[in-house]
Design a protein around this motif. Structure first.
Motif, PDB file in Angstrom:
ATOM      1  N   ASP A 285       0.834  -1.212   0.000  1.00  0.00           N
ATOM      2  CA  ASP A 285       0.000   0.000   0.000  1.00  0.00           C
ATOM      3  C   ASP A 285       0.865   1.256   0.000  1.00  0.00           C
ATOM      4  O   ASP A 285       0.566   2.235  -0.702  1.00  0.00           O
ATOM      5  CB  ASP A 285      -0.919   0.004   1.225  1.00  0.00           C
ATOM      6  CG  ASP A 285      -1.982  -1.088   1.166  1.00  0.00           C
ATOM      7  OD1 ASP A 285      -2.254  -1.563   0.053  1.00  0.00           O
ATOM      8  OD2 ASP A 285      -2.507  -1.459   2.226  1.00  0.00           O
TER       9      ASP A 285
ATOM     10  N   LEU B  69       2.516   1.773  -3.545  1.00  0.00           N
ATOM     11  CA  LEU B  69       1.599   2.239  -4.594  1.00  0.00           C
ATOM     12  C   LEU B  69       1.263   3.717  -4.465  1.00  0.00           C
ATOM     13  O   LEU B  69       0.748   4.318  -5.405  1.00  0.00           O
ATOM     14  CB  LEU B  69       0.326   1.394  -4.577  1.00  0.00           C
ATOM     15  CG  LEU B  69       0.512  -0.079  -4.953  1.00  0.00           C
ATOM     16  CD1 LEU B  69      -0.808  -0.828  -4.850  1.00  0.00           C
ATOM     17  CD2 LEU B  69       1.082  -0.224  -6.359  1.00  0.00           C
ATOM     18  N   GLU B  70       1.561   4.300  -3.313  1.00  0.00           N
ATOM     19  CA  GLU B  70       1.336   5.732  -3.119  1.00  0.00           C
ATOM     20  C   GLU B  70       2.513   6.567  -3.602  1.00  0.00           C
ATOM     21  O   GLU B  70       2.431   7.799  -3.628  1.00  0.00           O
ATOM     22  CB  GLU B  70       1.091   6.027  -1.634  1.00  0.00           C
ATOM     23  CG  GLU B  70      -0.199   5.418  -1.085  1.00  0.00           C
ATOM     24  CD  GLU B  70      -0.317   5.588   0.415  1.00  0.00           C
ATOM     25  OE1 GLU B  70       0.670   6.056   1.029  1.00  0.00           O
ATOM     26  OE2 GLU B  70      -1.371   5.248   0.970  1.00  0.00           O
TER      27      GLU B  70
ATOM     28  N   GLY C 109      -1.276  -3.535 -12.944  1.00  0.00           N
ATOM     29  CA  GLY C 109      -1.885  -2.685 -11.918  1.00  0.00           C
ATOM     30  C   GLY C 109      -1.218  -1.332 -11.830  1.00  0.00           C
ATOM     31  O   GLY C 109      -1.886  -0.307 -11.643  1.00  0.00           O
TER      32      GLY C 109
ATOM     33  N   GLU D  63      -2.365   0.825 -14.679  1.00  0.00           N
ATOM     34  CA  GLU D  63      -3.725   1.330 -14.432  1.00  0.00           C
ATOM     35  C   GLU D  63      -3.712   2.495 -13.451  1.00  0.00           C
ATOM     36  O   GLU D  63      -4.609   3.337 -13.471  1.00  0.00           O
ATOM     37  CB  GLU D  63      -4.604   0.195 -13.888  1.00  0.00           C
ATOM     38  CG  GLU D  63      -4.944  -0.871 -14.917  1.00  0.00           C
ATOM     39  CD  GLU D  63      -5.721  -2.023 -14.323  1.00  0.00           C
ATOM     40  OE1 GLU D  63      -6.009  -1.977 -13.096  1.00  0.00           O
ATOM     41  OE2 GLU D  63      -6.050  -2.960 -15.073  1.00  0.00           O
ATOM     42  N   ASN D  64      -2.673   2.519 -12.602  1.00  0.00           N
ATOM     43  CA  ASN D  64      -2.552   3.591 -11.608  1.00  0.00           C
ATOM     44  C   ASN D  64      -1.676   4.745 -12.092  1.00  0.00           C
ATOM     45  O   ASN D  64      -1.221   5.567 -11.297  1.00  0.00           O
ATOM     46  CB  ASN D  64      -1.993   3.025 -10.306  1.00  0.00           C
ATOM     47  CG  ASN D  64      -3.055   2.340  -9.471  1.00  0.00           C
ATOM     48  OD1 ASN D  64      -3.833   2.988  -8.779  1.00  0.00           O
ATOM     49  ND2 ASN D  64      -3.117   1.023  -9.564  1.00  0.00           N
TER      50      ASN D  64
ATOM     51  N   LYS E 160       5.694   9.633 -12.509  1.00  0.00           N
ATOM     52  CA  LYS E 160       5.349   8.322 -11.962  1.00  0.00           C
ATOM     53  C   LYS E 160       5.919   7.243 -12.881  1.00  0.00           C
ATOM     54  O   LYS E 160       5.458   7.090 -14.022  1.00  0.00           O
ATOM     55  CB  LYS E 160       3.833   8.158 -11.834  1.00  0.00           C
ATOM     56  CG  LYS E 160       3.192   9.083 -10.827  1.00  0.00           C
ATOM     57  CD  LYS E 160       1.729   8.753 -10.622  1.00  0.00           C
ATOM     58  CE  LYS E 160       1.540   7.435  -9.898  1.00  0.00           C
ATOM     59  NZ  LYS E 160       0.125   7.215  -9.486  1.00  0.00           N
TER      60      LYS E 160
END
Length: 258
Positions: free
Chosen positions: A108, A111-112, A182, A185-186, A210
């Motif tokens: 988590d 992913l931030e 994933g 997608e982010n 990113k």
């Protein structure tokens, strides 16, 4: 009381934590050895379960051992007993069992972030630790490992990472392909480091805010399934055929972190 037996239950357990991945996973513990690595673990906020310290180390490194006494049980052993559990040729006499990091929380956290590294089947523990250390040094904010990578919490990996393994969020993915999908997608742009005719030359483009870099296996590189989901990037070199995985990661991470 000073422990004088090599067969003492705590000594046997500590020896196993240093040498057996299955035991570390079963107990939910990480094994750290040496003054600097143990101090780095505490500074990073890891929870200490217990410590094993030789008589000499208890006196020589009293500041650290007193700190340990304030947070966990400390078992004092003879020099001979400590040598029987250690994996080092010239051990400093301090062993620390730590609670295993929560991998789900690490994912988590990763992913931030904006800059991350993915490792595809890196099998040498020294390479893995060096890459983690280098990634942190150049501003990479997290690492995701394929399930067939070396153990990120083995003593050799932790020593090579020089404490970065405690600070940089690290998690293991059951499917690197799904992880890459994933990430895309982010909003992440994903790059695979590899020699390929379609690869972009490092230095001739700018990494987006990113982005994720994939470094592949020491012998075979990034797997085809993962590479097919990414843009490809190569490092222009002269003379040598290729770079070691850790060296390649260092060069590209430097560019990413600019």
């Amino acid at each position: 009381m000073i422990i004088e037996s090599r067969k003492n239950q705590t000594v046997v357990k500590s020896r196993g934590l240093l040498s057996e991945k299955k035991l570390r996973e079963k107990e939910g513990l990480i094994a750290a050895e040496g003054v600097k690595l143990c101090a780095e673990a505490l500074d990073a906020g890891l929870q200490a379960e217990y410590a094993v310290v030789s008589e000499e180390a208890d006196k020589k490194y009293s500041a650290l051992t007193e700190r340990l006494r304030g947070i966990c049980p400390v078992y004092i052993v003879t020099r001979d007993v400590y040598f029987s559990l250690s994996q080092q040729k010239t051990p400093q006499g301090i062993f620390l069992a730590l609670k295993l990091l929560d991998k789900s929380k690490n994912l988590d956290r990763i992913l931030e972030k904006n800059k991350i590294i993915l490792l595809d089947c890196i099998q040498d523990s020294g390479n893995l630790g060096t890459i983690i250390r280098t990634a942190e040094a150049f501003g990479i904010e997290g690492a995701i490992l394929s399930s067939d990578c070396a153990d990120p919490y083995s003593p050799k990996t932790l020593r090579a990472s020089m404490g970065s393994g405690f600070r940089l969020p690290v998690c293991v993915s059951s499917s690197l392909e799904k992880t890459v999908l994933g990430l895309k997608e982010n909003g992440f742009e994903t790059y695979a480091a590899m020699l390929d005719e379609t690869a972009q030359r490092l230095g001739e483009f700018e990494f987006p805010q990113k982005c994720a870099l994939i470094i592949g296996n020491e012998g075979h590189g990034v797997s085809e399934a993962v590479a097919g989901l990414c843009r490809k990037v190569y490092i222009p070199i002269r003379g040598a055929e290729s770079l070691n995985a850790a060296a390649a990661a260092a060069v590209i991470c430097y560019e990413m972190g600019k």
